[in-house]
Scaffold this active site. Structure first.
Site, PDB file in Angstrom:
ATOM      1  CE  LYS A 214      -1.198   1.614   3.861  1.00  0.00           C
ATOM      2  NZ  LYS A 214      -1.732   1.786   5.227  1.00  0.00           N
ATOM      3  CG  ASP A 240      -3.906  -1.844  10.867  1.00  0.00           C
ATOM      4  OD1 ASP A 240      -2.796  -1.697  11.424  1.00  0.00           O
ATOM      5  OD2 ASP A 240      -4.284  -1.128   9.930  1.00  0.00           O
ATOM      6  CG  ASP A 244      -8.822   7.176  11.830  1.00  0.00           C
ATOM      7  OD1 ASP A 244      -9.961   7.526  12.222  1.00  0.00           O
ATOM      8  OD2 ASP A 244      -7.912   7.988  11.640  1.00  0.00           O
ATOM      9  N   GLY A 247     -10.466   3.013   5.505  1.00  0.00           N
ATOM     10  CA  GLY A 247     -10.121   3.040   4.091  1.00  0.00           C
ATOM     11  C   GLY A 247      -9.157   1.934   3.714  1.00  0.00           C
TER      12      GLY A 247
END
Length: 333
Positions: A214, A240, A244, A247
């Site tokens: 990414k 993770d 948040d 996305g």
């Protein structure tokens, strides 16, 4: 056997009763996550200490500890989540109040460490806010920090006082094992999370590992480029430290499904859930979204795929071990 070894409840409660009479071990809660603090207190077999908290007309915060803590071993539970600035300031005032009340030892218990993502300079003339927060906590008078799943491990080194680091993964791993999922592959959503995902996979019977390559174009905007590893016909578990805006995870799920993943689960310790996270997570991309209660999730942020696990016993056990001068790291081996 549970991921957390536990001292016999009756023995612990009788010992704590004697200790509390001498004001040796005291537990106080900030306002950011009182339900978690109450769970921790129940695990320890003790009550949350009385504290007066009020706001003046101009918005300033007032804190008063309403019992003697002189010579006490004090633990202040306050995740610095939204509203992060208010909750951080409240923690600093709590620490200062305890210091001025002659507490022998003050430990700031941070289930969630705000500003953790600002841990280095990525452009000129930026602040390293994670280090600034460490300085503020130390300067206010804390003598130890107990934190859970810091965004990057080097934040421990920002403190000039002892920093004990906990992980929320044991409760998530125990939960996943109870579901008896087959053909698991653990997926890191970016290269920076590989060490976390590898440790997670090892605890899941050495499940295979995949990595999403990414590149982030700007803050809260991510672009998924490539998948390293095989997920075809497998149950993918995205791991993770926090969710948040979701996305990264939502784009990751699309990529995994395009590569043949049979099911996709999302796992994270911290449920930050900034907009538009709820829409992304509840849109059918995930079989289940598994988080912990380090950050309180409002009722209007709940959705059918969401599972919230408690880390209160982990925090309570760590507090007890620090008080008894026992190992905290051995809880996570």
């Amino acid at each position: 056997m549970s991921a957390v070894s536990r001292i016999a409840t009756l023995t612990r409660q009788s010992m704590l009763s004697a200790l509390s009479d001498n004001n040796r071990l005291r537990l106080f809660s900030g306002s950011s996550n009182p339900s978690l603090s109450q769970e921790v207190a129940r695990y320890l077999g003790m009550d949350i200490g009385p504290m007066l908290r009020k706001r003046f007309a101009d918005g300033e915060l007032y804190i008063q500890i309403q019992e003697s803590i002189r010579g006490g071993d004090v633990y202040l539970i306050q995740p610095c989540c939204h509203p992060v600035n208010d909750n951080l300031m409240e923690l600093l005032i709590m620490i200062d109040a305890c210091r001025r009340a002659s507490a022998r030892q003050i430990t700031a218990v941070l289930p969630y460490y705000g500003y953790a993502r600002a841990d280095r300079k990525t452009a000129g003339r930026e602040s390293i806010s994670a280090k600034l927060v460490a300085n503020l906590i130390t300067g206010a008078g804390a003598q130890r920090v107990l934190a859970m799943d810091l965004h990057s491990a080097q934040i421990q080194g920002y403190f000039d006082i002892p920093c004990d680091h906990m992980y929320g993964s044991p409760v998530i791993i125990d939960y996943l094992k109870s579901k008896q999922l087959t053909d698991l592959v653990v997926v890191s959503p970016d290269v920076g999370g590989v060490a976390r995902a590898r440790a997670f996979a090892k605890k899941l019977n050495d499940a295979p590992l995949a990595i999403i390559d990414k590149r982030r174009q700007s803050h809260n905007v991510a672009e998924v480029l490539n998948l390293i590893g095989d997920v075809d016909g497998k149950t993918a578990v995205l791991v993770d430290d926090m969710i948040d805006t979701a996305g990264t995870l939502s784009e990751g799920s699309r990529l995994l499904r395009a590569q043949g993943a049979r099911q996709v689960y999302a796992c994270a310790t911290h449920a930050v859930f900034s907009e538009p996270a709820i829409n992304r997570l509840s849109g059918g991309l995930f079989e289940e979204v598994i988080v912990t209660n380090t950050i309180p999730v409002p009722d209007d942020h709940h959705f059918p795929q969401l599972t919230i696990l408690s880390v209160a016993n982990l925090i309570g056990e760590a507090i007890w071990r620090i008080h008894e001068e026992s190992s905290v790291s051995s809880m996570f081996r």
